[in-house]
Write a protein that holds these residues in place. Structure first.
Motif, PDB file in Angstrom:
ATOM      1  N   ILE A  11      40.932  37.221  38.681  1.00 37.29           N
ATOM      2  CA  ILE A  11      41.661  37.248  39.951  1.00 37.29           C
ATOM      3  C   ILE A  11      41.055  36.249  40.921  1.00 37.29           C
ATOM      4  N   THR A  12      39.751  36.353  41.104  1.00 44.26           N
ATOM      5  CA  THR A  12      39.043  35.474  42.028  1.00 44.26           C
ATOM      6  C   THR A  12      37.613  35.321  41.529  1.00 44.26           C
ATOM      7  N   GLN A  13      36.812  34.560  42.217  1.00 41.57           N
ATOM      8  CA  GLN A  13      35.466  34.262  41.761  1.00 41.57           C
ATOM      9  C   GLN A  13      34.657  35.546  41.560  1.00 41.57           C
ATOM     10  N   GLY A  14      34.070  35.715  40.365  1.00 44.15           N
ATOM     11  CA  GLY A  14      33.227  36.870  40.075  1.00 44.15           C
ATOM     12  C   GLY A  14      33.990  38.140  39.785  1.00 44.15           C
ATOM     13  N   LEU A  15      35.314  38.048  39.629  1.00 43.15           N
ATOM     14  CA  LEU A  15      36.107  39.246  39.392  1.00 43.15           C
ATOM     15  C   LEU A  15      37.046  38.997  38.218  1.00 43.15           C
ATOM     16  N   ASP A  16      36.745  39.600  37.059  1.00 42.99           N
ATOM     17  CA  ASP A  16      37.565  39.393  35.866  1.00 42.99           C
ATOM     18  C   ASP A  16      37.924  40.748  35.262  1.00 42.99           C
ATOM     19  N   SER A  17      38.424  40.726  34.037  1.00 43.39           N
ATOM     20  CA  SER A  17      38.920  41.946  33.396  1.00 43.39           C
ATOM     21  C   SER A  17      37.822  42.965  33.101  1.00 43.39           C
ATOM     22  N   HIS A  18      36.548  42.569  33.204  1.00 39.03           N
ATOM     23  CA  HIS A  18      35.445  43.501  32.953  1.00 39.03           C
ATOM     24  C   HIS A  18      35.034  44.252  34.216  1.00 39.03           C
ATOM     25  N   SER A  19      35.630  43.907  35.365  1.00 38.71           N
ATOM     26  CA  SER A  19      35.275  44.551  36.630  1.00 38.71           C
ATOM     27  C   SER A  19      35.999  45.886  36.746  1.00 38.71           C
ATOM     28  N   ARG A  20      35.640  46.644  37.813  1.00 34.23           N
ATOM     29  CA  ARG A  20      36.304  47.932  38.031  1.00 34.23           C
ATOM     30  C   ARG A  20      37.788  47.693  38.322  1.00 34.23           C
ATOM     31  N   SER A  21      38.595  48.735  38.309  1.00 35.52           N
ATOM     32  CA  SER A  21      40.047  48.572  38.340  1.00 35.52           C
ATOM     33  C   SER A  21      40.692  48.851  39.694  1.00 35.52           C
ATOM     34  N   THR A  22      39.982  49.438  40.670  1.00 37.31           N
ATOM     35  CA  THR A  22      40.595  49.796  41.951  1.00 37.31           C
ATOM     36  C   THR A  22      39.890  49.068  43.096  1.00 37.31           C
ATOM     37  N   TYR A  23      40.709  48.476  44.022  1.00 33.19           N
ATOM     38  CA  TYR A  23      40.165  47.679  45.125  1.00 33.19           C
ATOM     39  C   TYR A  23      41.016  47.884  46.372  1.00 33.19           C
ATOM     40  N   ASP A  24      40.464  47.426  47.505  1.00 36.21           N
ATOM     41  CA  ASP A  24      41.230  47.376  48.742  1.00 36.21           C
ATOM     42  C   ASP A  24      42.217  46.205  48.632  1.00 36.21           C
ATOM     43  N   TYR A  25      43.533  46.501  48.785  1.00 36.33           N
ATOM     44  CA  TYR A  25      44.557  45.473  48.543  1.00 36.33           C
ATOM     45  C   TYR A  25      44.411  44.295  49.507  1.00 36.33           C
ATOM     46  N   THR A  26      44.289  44.575  50.793  1.00 32.76           N
ATOM     47  CA  THR A  26      44.230  43.492  51.787  1.00 32.76           C
ATOM     48  C   THR A  26      43.032  42.593  51.539  1.00 32.76           C
ATOM     49  N   GLU A  27      41.870  43.198  51.272  1.00 35.65           N
ATOM     50  CA  GLU A  27      40.663  42.417  50.998  1.00 35.65           C
ATOM     51  C   GLU A  27      40.845  41.571  49.739  1.00 35.65           C
ATOM     52  N   MET A  28      41.420  42.173  48.690  1.00 38.69           N
ATOM     53  CA  MET A  28      41.597  41.446  47.443  1.00 38.69           C
ATOM     54  C   MET A  28      42.584  40.286  47.607  1.00 38.69           C
ATOM     55  N   ALA A  29      43.694  40.515  48.337  1.00 38.37           N
ATOM     56  CA  ALA A  29      44.692  39.459  48.552  1.00 38.37           C
ATOM     57  C   ALA A  29      44.078  38.287  49.299  1.00 38.37           C
ATOM     58  N   ASN A  30      43.290  38.570  50.337  1.00 43.38           N
ATOM     59  CA  ASN A  30      42.664  37.494  51.108  1.00 43.38           C
ATOM     60  C   ASN A  30      41.659  36.712  50.263  1.00 43.38           C
ATOM     61  N   ARG A  31      40.867  37.415  49.451  1.00 43.69           N
ATOM     62  CA  ARG A  31      39.908  36.726  48.572  1.00 43.69           C
ATOM     63  C   ARG A  31      40.637  35.831  47.572  1.00 43.69           C
ATOM     64  N   TYR A  32      41.703  36.351  46.987  1.00 39.52           N
ATOM     65  CA  TYR A  32      42.488  35.577  46.011  1.00 39.52           C
ATOM     66  C   TYR A  32      43.066  34.316  46.656  1.00 39.52           C
ATOM     67  N   ILE A  33      43.654  34.471  47.842  1.00 37.67           N
ATOM     68  CA  ILE A  33      44.267  33.326  48.530  1.00 37.67           C
ATOM     69  C   ILE A  33      43.214  32.288  48.876  1.00 37.67           C
ATOM     70  N   THR A  34      42.058  32.718  49.388  1.00 38.06           N
ATOM     71  CA  THR A  34      40.994  31.781  49.780  1.00 38.06           C
ATOM     72  C   THR A  34      40.416  31.037  48.576  1.00 38.06           C
ATOM     73  N   ASP A  35      40.182  31.754  47.470  1.00 44.84           N
ATOM     74  CA  ASP A  35      39.504  31.161  46.315  1.00 44.84           C
ATOM     75  C   ASP A  35      40.423  30.349  45.415  1.00 44.84           C
ATOM     76  N   ARG A  36      41.682  30.743  45.293  1.00 50.00           N
ATOM     77  CA  ARG A  36      42.500  30.165  44.225  1.00 50.00           C
ATOM     78  C   ARG A  36      43.770  29.463  44.697  1.00 50.00           C
ATOM     79  N   VAL A  37      44.371  29.890  45.800  1.00 47.38           N
ATOM     80  CA  VAL A  37      45.662  29.324  46.220  1.00 47.38           C
ATOM     81  C   VAL A  37      45.455  27.921  46.785  1.00 47.38           C
ATOM     82  N   TYR A  38      46.379  27.033  46.495  1.00 50.47           N
ATOM     83  CA  TYR A  38      46.349  25.644  46.972  1.00 50.47           C
ATOM     84  C   TYR A  38      46.272  25.641  48.503  1.00 50.47           C
TER      85      TYR A  38
END
Length: 645
Positions: free
Chosen positions: A379-406
């Motif tokens: 999903i984002t840096q340091g977070l792959d399929s081996h990580s836990r499965s439940t997260y805060d949606y807003t925090e995860m969306a912002n991390r994804y956008i910052t790390d990966r989105v153009y």
């Protein structure tokens, strides 16, 4: 007693396990057969699409080429009529004055050859007087009372088309002039119609109604100068679509048509249509079709990705079945409900998403929690399929956008993926989706997101790569651009240019229409060769591009004739400013072979007032008259006209 209860409980659990397993297997079989049927249907539809695209492309190309031929013949006819109309008594005083007049007309109209023939059979050109009985026997063999075309061999086997027009009430040296005609280099005309793009070559040729070839040029596997109908009637020629009788009847009755044949071992699409006012047929042929290869290649990639995704789905179903059976048999129905947190509705949606979407999540809007259901990659840096499965949606969306989105898409995505915006969209539609770009290994990729609301108000979200879809769209855009673009100059071609200008004029937007011819263009070709002539055309085209703005319409009509339309220019003063800039751009053209020889043009400019009710034909004729007036002046000269309400 407790042991009996335990036995009945185990039996109940086993029954539930068996029912659940059978249900999953049944669902799996449905999906399997659905994919098989979809795959077969996709292949069939792809083949149909390939045929339709190929047929559309060749038909549109043939119509454009036929229009070019008709326009060339019409222009040559107009040239002859004008040449006969404006001849004066001074031009008829002597052979020398007549030759001088013929030479002037040739230069003015850029005509290959202009000849007058009298009733005694003497043919007058700008350099000689010959007996037409030997050089041009058709002139006296036929009673020419109206414009007529002849085909004859010049310089050995080289074919020329002759357009002859009767002459009335003109006397030279005491003898009536009978005919005036021009020669048209039909081979060069047809060769210039050949289109080549990557591995695809499109061939053109001209034939009489009896199939006789007008040229020495081939049509794909049909050899140079061969009779078209004779070649089609040979036993070794087989028809994939259509028949020889259909083609023969179409030629005889002047109808257009399309066939698919195997000739000399190659399958070709062939489209033919009659040339207006000429009793000829234009044919266009394509084989080794790159359109088919591109569409089929894209389809294969999509089908291959679908097959991979289907295999992933199978693996997920097997794992799910094992997990489900194990959970039910060990813990019973209540424990099964606790372990399987995804509802049947969620399962069906996720099942559908997993066929094409790479990453799948569920979101609880009340708690703002995101749960990973399927994750390929990270999903984002340091977070792959081996990580836990439940997260805060807003925090995860912002991390994804910052790390990966153009970077240019990040602001848009922060708004698009915010939970309030998602919920607002899902109040009105069943599925909320959009596309964006990500950076992966310093490469830009295209992705798509999709949100679906469940009956329990939870949300299922999927994210997938759509590079193949974007590439296919770009390939389609390229084909459309190719059909609208002149291959030499990269300007719009005649068909697309006229269509765009006609739309603007019909909408009464007003503007300026500019028509121009390159002066002495035949001199460039004859003296320096066609390669230098091509450089001149490219230089003029580039000067037009530099002069006009990106939104203006600049196109090549054919040969050395160009046109442009600018909606924003509606006064003569503004037009003069623009065309003065064009004159300066012409002077910047540097062609080594020409040295200091200047490139000049004769220009006609028509200013159209906004709201004027007119059409392209009227505007073109007005500009054409201005071009002829400009040709009477030295250097690049502009003659203006205007069309008002």
């Amino acid at each position: 007693m407790s042991s009996v209860k335990k036995v009945f409980s185990d039996m109940k659990n086993n029954k539930i396990s068996i029912i659940a397993s059978v249900g999953v297997i049944f669902l799996f079989l449905i999906i399997l057969f659905s994919n098989i049927i979809l795959s077969r249907s996709s292949r069939k539809n792809t083949n149909i699409a390939v045929d339709k695209v190929s047929e559309f492309y060749i038909e549109e190309l043939a119509k454009n080429r036929a229009k070019d031929v008709s326009e060339l013949l019409r222009r040559n006819y107009d040239f002859i009529v004008n040449a006969v109309k404006v001849i004066t008594d001074d031009d008829l005083k002597s052979v020398k004055s007549l030759r001088k007049y013929i030479h002037k007309i040739k230069i003015l109209y850029n005509i290959y050859s202009l000849v007058f023939v009298d009733e005694n059979g003497l043919a007058y050109t700008d350099y000689s007087t010959t007996t037409s009985q030997s050089a041009y026997p058709f002139v006296l063999n036929e009673a020419i009372t109206e414009p007529v075309f002849f085909t004859m061999n010049m310089y050995g086997a080289r074919k020329q088309v002759i357009l002859a027009v009767p002459v009335e009430n003109i006397v030279f040296n005491g003898v009536k002039l009978k005919v005036c005609y021009v020669q048209i280099d039909i081979d060069s005309l047809v060769k210039n119609m050949v289109v080549q793009f990557e591995e695809m070559e499109t061939f053109c040729n001209l034939y009489y109604k009896n199939g006789e070839c007008l040229t020495n040029v081939g049509l794909g596997t049909f050899g140079p100068g061969r009779n078209f109908l004779t070649e089609l009637s040979r036993p070794e020629t087989s028809f994939v679509d259509g028949s020889f009788e259909d083609v023969q009847n179409d030629f005889a009755e002047g109808r257009s048509g399309q066939i698919s044949v195997v000739h000399n071992g190659y399958e070709s699409y062939i489209y033919y249509l009659p040339i207006e006012d000429a009793s000829w047929f234009l044919t266009v042929s394509i084989y080794d079709n790159v359109i088919s290869e591109h569409i089929q290649s894209t389809t294969k990639r999509i089908m291959r990705n679908s097959e991979i995704q289907f295999l992933i789905t199978i693996a997920l179903f097997l794992l799910f079945t094992i997990q489900l059976s194990y959970s039910v048999s060990k813990r019973g129905k209540d424990l099964l409900k606790k372990q399987v947190s995804i509802s049947q509705e969620q399962l069906l949606i996720i099942e559908s998403l997993s066929r094409s979407y790479r990453n799948i999540y569920t979101i609880n809007p009340e708690t703002n929690k995101l749960t990973i259901i399927q994750l390929n990659g990270y999903i984002t840096q340091g977070l792959d399929s081996h990580s836990r499965s439940t997260y805060d949606y807003t925090e995860m969306a912002n991390r994804y956008i910052t790390d990966r989105v153009y970077p240019e898409d990040q602001e848009f995505m922060r708004d698009a993926l915010s939970l309030p915006v998602v919920m607002q969209h899902l109040e009105n539609v069943e599925e909320y989706s959009g596309s964006y770009r990500i950076l992966e290994n310093d490469e830009v990729h295209f992705y798509q997101y999709s949100y679906t609301k469940l009956k329990n108000n939870k949300i299922v979200a999927g994210f997938k790569n759509i590079d193949d879809v974007v590439k296919a769209a770009k390939e389609k855009e390229l084909l459309i651009s190719l059909s609208e673009t002149d291959s030499m100059t990269n300007l719009y071609n005649r068909g697309s240019g006229e269509r765009k200008v006609s739309e603007a004029i019909n909408n009464e937007k007003g503007g300026i229409f500019v028509l121009l011819d390159v002066d002495n263009f035949k001199h460039f070709n004859d003296t320096y060769g066609h390669e230098v002539g091509d450089k001149v055309l490219i230089g003029v085209a580039q000067s037009l591009k530099k002069t006009f703005r990106e939104g203006d319409i600049v196109f090549r009509l054919g040969g050395d004739e160009f046109a442009a339309y600018a909606e924003s220019i509606r006064t003569k003063n503004s037009a003069q400013t623009v065309l003065e800039r064009f004159k300066l751009n012409l002077k910047d053209i540097k062609i080594e072979e020409l040295g200091d020889f200047p490139i000049t043009t004769s220009i006609g400019a028509v200013v159209i007032k906004k709201g004027s009710k007119t059409n392209f034909s009227t505007v073109y004729k007005a500009a054409d008259v201005c071009v002829y007036k400009s040709k009477e002046q030295e250097g690049t000269f502009v003659t203006y006209d205007s069309i008002e309400l």
